[in-house]
Design an enzyme around this catalytic site. Structure first.
Site, short mmCIF file in Angstrom:
data_model
loop_
_atom_site.label_atom_id
_atom_site.label_comp_id
_atom_site.label_asym_id
_atom_site.label_seq_id
_atom_site.Cartn_x
_atom_site.Cartn_y
_atom_site.Cartn_z
N HIS A 1 -13.29 -26.23 -29.04
CA HIS A 1 -12.35 -26.09 -27.92
C HIS A 1 -13.07 -26.19 -26.59
CE1 HIS A 1 -9.11 -25.39 -30.60
NE2 HIS A 1 -9.61 -24.29 -31.11
N LEU B 1 -2.53 -35.91 -7.91
CA LEU B 1 -2.28 -35.95 -9.35
C LEU B 1 -1.63 -34.63 -9.73
CD1 LEU B 1 -2.88 -37.00 -12.34
CD2 LEU B 1 -4.99 -35.71 -12.19
N ASP C 1 -5.90 -33.65 -29.87
CA ASP C 1 -6.08 -33.22 -31.25
C ASP C 1 -7.50 -33.48 -31.75
OD1 ASP C 1 -4.29 -34.00 -34.36
OD2 ASP C 1 -5.32 -32.19 -33.66
#
Lengths: 305, 294
Positions: free
Chosen positions: A98, A192, A81
């Site tokens: 972004h 991962l 956020d």
């Protein structure tokens, strides 16, 4: 073990990782850094356990001293956020925020892989985000496409498996195609697992699980009495991973809410709320969150004797 | 000498009463000021830290929970004075059954005692006109506690000023599971009852609508949730500094503000409540805007 650092000429950015033998006992390995920090060269003895890992500066190969390896969470979830607010503070456009957010994500993915975290789930786009201006949404999806294309090689080389969860029905076809290719191409990677939640909401996840179960009951596959928590867990979109329940949830930008992310799966997750905006959340913020996690006493409703 | 001691005692009593009245008056003034901003409609509490409090104060086992109950009554009074309509508390989780049998029994005995006390005339429920709901898998409780709970729910069914939801033998995943089961059963019953329609091939729209109706929707699950008797909490406060939900109201707290004061539950006070509400007021206008957009 020797370590050399060379600056990054542009041509090296596309260099594929590889190893070659210098002698019977020595391996020479090189790999491009995930975040363009340069090419690292490493020579190590074959007598020690040789496992392919991306090479970084000596002190970053091991866990930071503040963290204990036996207390590392298996699954970390992050609500990224603050991109819009970061851009506003810098006097930039939302899409610049972004873009900066994607860079921050790359760093966190790299650190997670290096520090032994097995699953990293990130909240990229919520069902609530559909109300944003169309121009921002289009930019976000094209940024996502570009990032997937450019990072696919890195993901493959760094043994990262990518999975996407969420309602994909409203996503552009080109993005869906790339997602499928990405998931297919990395499905055997084990180091991962990066789960990206796009068009996702916790309630939607439970709803689609419920529909799946109802269909199975209708088809006579299971009885209504057999519906239990384990069955719901199997039907949730996080069934793509061995560890569907995050140990730690990090939300940046200081907001103290979960915002409908991973509802069912957060039952016993430790929550950490970081003040920094997402593009500013880097290594130090991550260490702080992990340190906080390691100090928590998790009892799962029982008692610590 | 005894007369003097008696006089001093009466004076102390008088001073205490005066102080109480002054504090009460200041508190009501403070609440008036806070009420100028938006007040949450629904507050939820995870009452964590009772046992740690007993250990910290060197009290015997069980005293921490008793002190916790007093703190709860105080909080309910403050919520009532502030005009907060719904309060939910996490009294006992299904996970807590895994604790030592002696502790579980002690908690059950305490809960039975306190639930019965709610039926008394002077109790807080009658004073404030509180409607009480017991939310959870009540079948897991012993008969006495369950019967007492059902009696309280019946006795307060007509109250409407304030609603108190007590989550006992509760888990959010269990609540969702029961709602999912009921939704599946209802949907299947509906499908069987309505039979199958024969549509013309060109009647795609009608067929789509029928398919949509056959699919379980979000409202189907929500209306089967036990907590559907109340709106979603605006604020969730967990005492003792732990920052996790512990399987409490997962479905309902998606957009709730989360607060985790470090104080143990028996130490929770006015200042924690006021702080939580002020934080709520700060982010309220942004959230309202988002709600309207959705």
């Amino acid at each position: 073990m020797l370590s050399l650092r060379v600056p990054t000429p542009t041509s090296f950015r596309r260099l594929h990782a590889g190893r070659s033998r210098l002698s019977r006992d020595c391996l020479f390995s090189y790999s491009p850094s995930f975040v363009n920090r340069g090419v690292r060269l490493r020579v190590r003895s074959t007598k020690s356990e040789v496992v392919f890992t991306p090479t970084e500066e000596e002190e970053e190969v091991t866990l930071p001293e503040e963290l204990q390896p036996e207390l590392m969470p298996k699954h970390v979830a992050i609500i990224m956020d603050g991109n819009g607010r970061w851009a506003k503070n810098q006097g930039l456009q939302p899409w610049d925020g972004h873009r900066a957010g994607v860079e921050a994500l790359k760093e966190i993915v790299e650190l997670s892989g290096r520090w032994g975290i097995q699953v990293l789930t990130v909240f990229a786009f919520s069902t609530d985000n559909w109300i944003r201006p169309r121009i921002e949404i289009d930019f976000l999806f094209s940024l996502f496409e570009r990032s997937l294309k450019s990072e696919f090689q890195n993901l493959a080389q760094n043994n990262v498996r990518i999975s996407i969860i969420g309602d994909s029905s409203k996503l552009p076809k080109s993005l869906l195609r790339l997602i499928n290719e990405g998931e297919e191409g990395t499905k055997n990677n084990k180091r991962l697992q990066l789960i990206v939640a796009v068009g996702y909401s916790g309630k939607y996840d439970v709803l689609q699980a419920c529909r799946g179960i109802a269909q199975r009951v209708k088809d006579g596959e299971i009885d209504v009495d057999e519906i239990d928590e384990g069955l719901i867990e199997q039907e949730l979109e996080t069934n793509c991973t061995e560890f569907p329940y995050p140990d730690l949830l990090i939300r940046t930008s200081g907001e103290l809410r979960v915002s409908n992310f991973l509802l069912w799966q957060l039952a016993y997750t430790e929550l950490f709320f970081a003040q920094e905006l997402w593009p500013d959340f880097g290594r130090s913020g991550y260490i702080e969150a992990l340190m906080s996690f390691q100090q928590r006493q998790r009892r799962f409703g029982g008692r610590k004797s | 000498m005894a007369e003097l001691a008696g006089q001093i005692k009466r004076m102390n009593g008088g001073i205490n009463q005066l102080l109480e009245q002054i504090f009460g008056f200041s508190r009501r003034c403070l609440f008036r000021v806070i009420s100028m901003g938006p007040i949450p409609n629904h507050l939820a509490f995870i009452m964590d830290g009772n046992r740690r409090y007993a250990k910290k104060c060197g009290l015997e086992e069980g005293s921490g929970h008793k002190a916790g109950f007093s703190a709860l009554m105080l909080m309910l009074q403050y919520c009532y004075e502030l005009g907060i309509k719904y309060v939910t508390i996490y009294a006992f989780s299904i996970d807590n059954f895994r604790r030592q049998p002696e502790e579980v029994q002690c908690l059950m005995d305490l809960m039975l005692e306190k639930i019965k006390s709610l039926l008394e005339k002077e109790s807080i429920v009658h004073q404030y006109g509180i409607r009480v709901y017991f939310i959870g898998n009540l079948a897991l409780l012993n008969d006495q506690v369950r019967d007492a709970a059902e009696e309280v729910m019946k006795a307060t069914a007509k109250n409407s000023r304030v609603v108190l939801l007590i989550c006992i033998a509760y888990n959010s995943t269990d609540e969702i599971l029961q709602a999912v089961k009921k939704s599946c059963i209802n949907k299947l019953d509906n499908i069987e009852a309505s039979g199958s329609y024969k549509h013309e091939d060109s009647d795609i729209e009608a067929k789509d609508m029928e398919n949509q109706e056959k699919k379980i929707q979000l409202v189907d699950i929500e209306e089967n949730m036990q907590m559907s008797v109340a709106p979603n909490p605006d604020i969730l406060i967990r005492s003792s500094g732990e920052t996790r939900l512990s399987n409490f109201l997962l479905w309902q707290t998606g957009n709730s503000q989360l607060c985790s004061p470090a104080a143990l539950w028996p130490e929770i006070g006015l200042r924690h409540l006021v702080w939580a509400i002020l934080n709520f007021q700060r982010s309220h206008s942004y959230l309202e805007k988002r709600k309207k957009q959705l």
